[in-house]
Enzyme design. Structure first.
Site, PDB file in Angstrom:
ATOM      1  N   ASP A 181       0.662  -1.286  -0.042  1.00 33.57           N
ATOM      2  CA  ASP A 181       0.048   0.087   0.012  1.00 33.57           C
ATOM      3  C   ASP A 181       1.007   1.235  -0.074  1.00 33.57           C
ATOM      4  OD1 ASP A 181      -2.162  -1.651   0.188  1.00 33.57           O
ATOM      5  OD2 ASP A 181      -2.758  -1.200   2.141  1.00 33.57           O
ATOM      6  N   GLU A 266      -9.732  -9.273   1.400  1.00 33.96           N
ATOM      7  CA  GLU A 266      -9.560 -10.678   1.527  1.00 33.96           C
ATOM      8  C   GLU A 266     -10.594 -10.963   2.616  1.00 33.96           C
ATOM      9  OE1 GLU A 266      -4.827 -10.955   0.013  1.00 33.96           O
ATOM     10  OE2 GLU A 266      -5.691 -10.726   2.449  1.00 33.96           O
ATOM     11  N   THR A 422      -3.996 -15.925  -3.642  1.00 37.56           N
ATOM     12  CA  THR A 422      -2.700 -15.023  -3.923  1.00 37.56           C
ATOM     13  C   THR A 422      -1.399 -15.902  -3.792  1.00 37.56           C
ATOM     14  OG1 THR A 422      -2.342 -14.753  -1.499  1.00 37.56           O
ATOM     15  CG2 THR A 422      -3.783 -13.258  -2.917  1.00 37.56           C
ATOM     16  N   GLU A 460      -3.424 -14.450  -8.316  1.00 37.87           N
ATOM     17  CA  GLU A 460      -2.603 -13.246  -8.370  1.00 37.87           C
ATOM     18  C   GLU A 460      -1.379 -13.520  -7.582  1.00 37.87           C
ATOM     19  OE1 GLU A 460      -4.239 -10.105  -5.285  1.00 37.87           O
ATOM     20  OE2 GLU A 460      -5.602 -10.556  -7.173  1.00 37.87           O
ATOM     21  N   LEU A 463       3.271 -10.339  -4.410  1.00 39.09           N
ATOM     22  CA  LEU A 463       4.346  -9.277  -4.435  1.00 39.09           C
ATOM     23  C   LEU A 463       4.789  -9.333  -5.860  1.00 39.09           C
ATOM     24  CD1 LEU A 463       6.589 -10.422  -1.518  1.00 39.09           C
ATOM     25  CD2 LEU A 463       4.805  -8.639  -1.478  1.00 39.09           C
TER      26      LEU A 463
END
Length: 589
Positions: A181, A266, A422, A460, A463
């Site tokens: 973020d 999430e 993820t 996805e 990082l």
């Protein structure tokens, strides 16, 4: 075979010639004292020689494998072949996550010209679409039910004009405080104002620290927000989205609606907040000490004949290791009747939360040609420990003899939802052995859980990665048993979203590797705008199936063997040889 060996030998000659021409010079003795610059050059030469020696040694040991890499590279340089209908069944679409602040906190689409240029480059690279957060803290910032969709309409129009599809995330969480973020978008101020007088609307740890990333699920059905419950707030927002984006929904431009269900969007508790001092690989903390969840736990415990049971007070703090706590240690509380009762309640609360909000999303988007999705976090640290401590604190009650993810997949199946996971890019060998990380096994378990429950799974990277090893791991997870030249592969992910669009991604070398990655995700087929050709038939969203009992969901905790994975992808973007060449060329930047 002769041609393969000739190709391999030719590649060796190219590398050695390049080495000889550019690096086989020695520094004159009179200049050896000229400082760090010369020393750095010498070090680079030594590193390069070592890499070359390793590469040549590998070629000698396994010329077929290296020849395969070279052959793949040569094939990429050739003109694309016509669409192969059978191979199209192996096509996995690729989406790119847009920057977090593409619409600013002031509700403005900034730097439109620059974004348009980047979107067009993505489209030219074969990318199928983009994903973007639709921040609750932006669109309902002016007051309850005062929605402003203008900047997002401008963004969607731009994306559509660039020929890309869209995945929209209903982001009911704060931006800021999580890994990656770089901008701050809080919850709407009128919600934060309510929190000033009633801080228990936010998740709370045992010491009383409030987390303002997302509303506690303890207020899901409490009318604390100007006569509305939290679930009604989310429902109203999604309904307004449908009404204001109807043209984008009707023409098939928006294909997925990912429903935010917790921090970072999430389905989890905010157990590892960086803004409260958590650092990898801390076990995190349980987040159920607001007065609403405390009351609910006491009521349930009392109804089960244990009014004396309280929430855990021995589970450590954010950066503890499992063995340093009474709760997670050997023969710890988590193995007792009381511990099992708490962990079941804690994880069941999360299941019910997700189920209820997805039911509202289904009502809001019923009849639209979209798929619903929910994201599950890839908490891979302490996965190989018996106690799975970091997963527990996040709400995933997962053990060797208890599947903590298949109940989530079963819940999603009721809403025809996609499970989005993820950490697709991570390999065990890249992680800390001390933290008993297991990203590869975790991905295998979670994707298998989705397939076992007959739902689509997507994913996805956790990082940002620009290297071939990361891309190859994603490719392996996208098709765990490789392509099937005769039609559908045994296993195939529904789609992959790359995180995220940035200047680093668009840098020439990085973007060239990324383009190869997109081509390999497409099974070496050209970009295909017709989703039906790769068996993605998106019809009108049907009404959710009848509600499942918690007993029905918990039947899915019975462990099952995950599907087998190949060791390596058969659609590599390049391996050791390509990495070596990348390293060589990077020295001249």
């Amino acid at each position: 075979m002769a041609s393969i060996l000739q190709s391999t030998q030719g590649e060796i000659r190219k590398i050695l010639w390049f080495h000889h021409e550019h690096f086989q010079w020695e520094m004159p003795s009179s200049n050896r004292a000229k400082g760090a610059r010369g020393g750095a050059r010498q070090l680079k030469r030594q590193e390069l020689r070592h890499a070359l020696a390793s590469s040549v040694s590998r070629i000698v040991r396994n010329p077929q494998a290296v020849a395969s890499e070279i052959s793949t590279t040569e094939q990429e340089a050739q003109t694309s072949l016509p669409c192969n209908e059978k191979m199209m069944a192996n096509y996995v679409p690729v989406y790119v996550m847009l920057p977090l602040g593409v619409v600013t906190v002031e509700n403005v689409l900034e730097d439109k010209d620059r974004l348009e240029k980047q979107l067009k480059e993505l489209r030219a690279a074969g990318v199928d679409g983009v994903m973007t957060d639709v921040w609750w803290g932006i669109i309902e910032s002016q007051g309850p039910k005062q929605y402003d969709w203008s900047a997002y309409r401008s963004l969607f129009q731009l994306v559509r004009e660039c020929g890309l599809k869209l995945q929209a995330i209903m982001s009911f969480h704060q931006c800021g405080g999580n890994i990656g973020d770089i901008v701050h978008i809080p919850l709407p101020q009128w919600v934060l104002d309510i929190g000033e007088s009633d801080p228990d609307i936010f998740y709370t740890n045992r010491t009383g620290n409030r987390n303002m990333e997302y509303l506690s699920l303890g207020v899901d059905n409490r009318r604390l927000f100007y006569g509305r419950t939290a679930v009604e707030i989310y429902s109203d927002c999604m309904q307004s989205f449908r009404e204001n984006m109807s043209d984008f929904l009707e023409d098939g431009f928006i294909i997925d609606i990912e429903v935010g269900l917790g921090p970072a969007g999430e389905l989890r508790y905010p157990s590892y907040p960086r803004n409260q001092g958590w650092a990898f690989p801390g076990i995190g903390e349980f987040q159920c000490y607001d007065k609403y969840l405390k009351t609910e736990f006491k009521e349930v415990a009392t109804s089960e004949g244990h009014p004396e049971w309280e929430l855990p007070d021995n589970a450590g703090t954010y950066n503890d290791t499992p063995e340093s706590t009474e709760f997670f240690g050997s023969n710890g509380t988590y193995l007792t009747e009381k511990g099992k009762f708490f962990l079941t309640w804690y994880s069941n609360q999360l299941l019910s939360h997700g189920d209820q909000i997805l039911a509202e999303a289904n009502k809001a988007f019923m009849g639209c040609k979209v798929k619903l999705a929910a994201k599950v976090s890839g908490i891979h640290w302490w996965y190989k420990a018996d106690n799975h401590a970091a997963e527990f604190t996040a709400g995933y009650y997962n053990l060797k003899d208890r599947d903590g993810y298949r109940p989530i997949a079963r819940m999603l199946s009721r809403h025809y939802g996609i499970l989005n996971f993820t950490c697709l890019e991570m390999r065990d060998s890249e992680q800390s052995a001390d933290a008993k990380c297991g990203p590869q096994e975790l991905v295998q378990q979670v994707l298998s859980a989705g397939w076992r429950e007959n739902i689509d799974v997507a994913g996805e990277n956790a990082l940002s990665r620009y290297d071939r090893d990361g891309y190859n791991q994603i490719l392996l997870n996208a098709r765990p048993n490789g392509v099937n030249k005769e039609g559908r592969p045994k296993l195939r992910m529904y789609g992959v979203t790359y995180l995220r669009l940035s200047d680093d991604l668009m840098q020439k070398t990085n973007f060239n590797i990324f383009k190869t990655f997109v081509k390999k995700m497409h099974a070496d087929q050209d970009y295909c705008p017709d989703q039906g050709k790769y068996n993605h038939h998106i019809g009108p969203l049907e009404r959710s199936k009848p509600e499942m009992t918690i007993e029905d969901l918990l039947e899915a905790t019975e462990p099952m063997e995950p599907f087998p994975w190949d060791k390596e992808t058969d659609m590599s973007v390049g391996g050791a040889l390509a990495n070596l060449l990348d390293k060589i060329f990077s020295m001249f930047k």
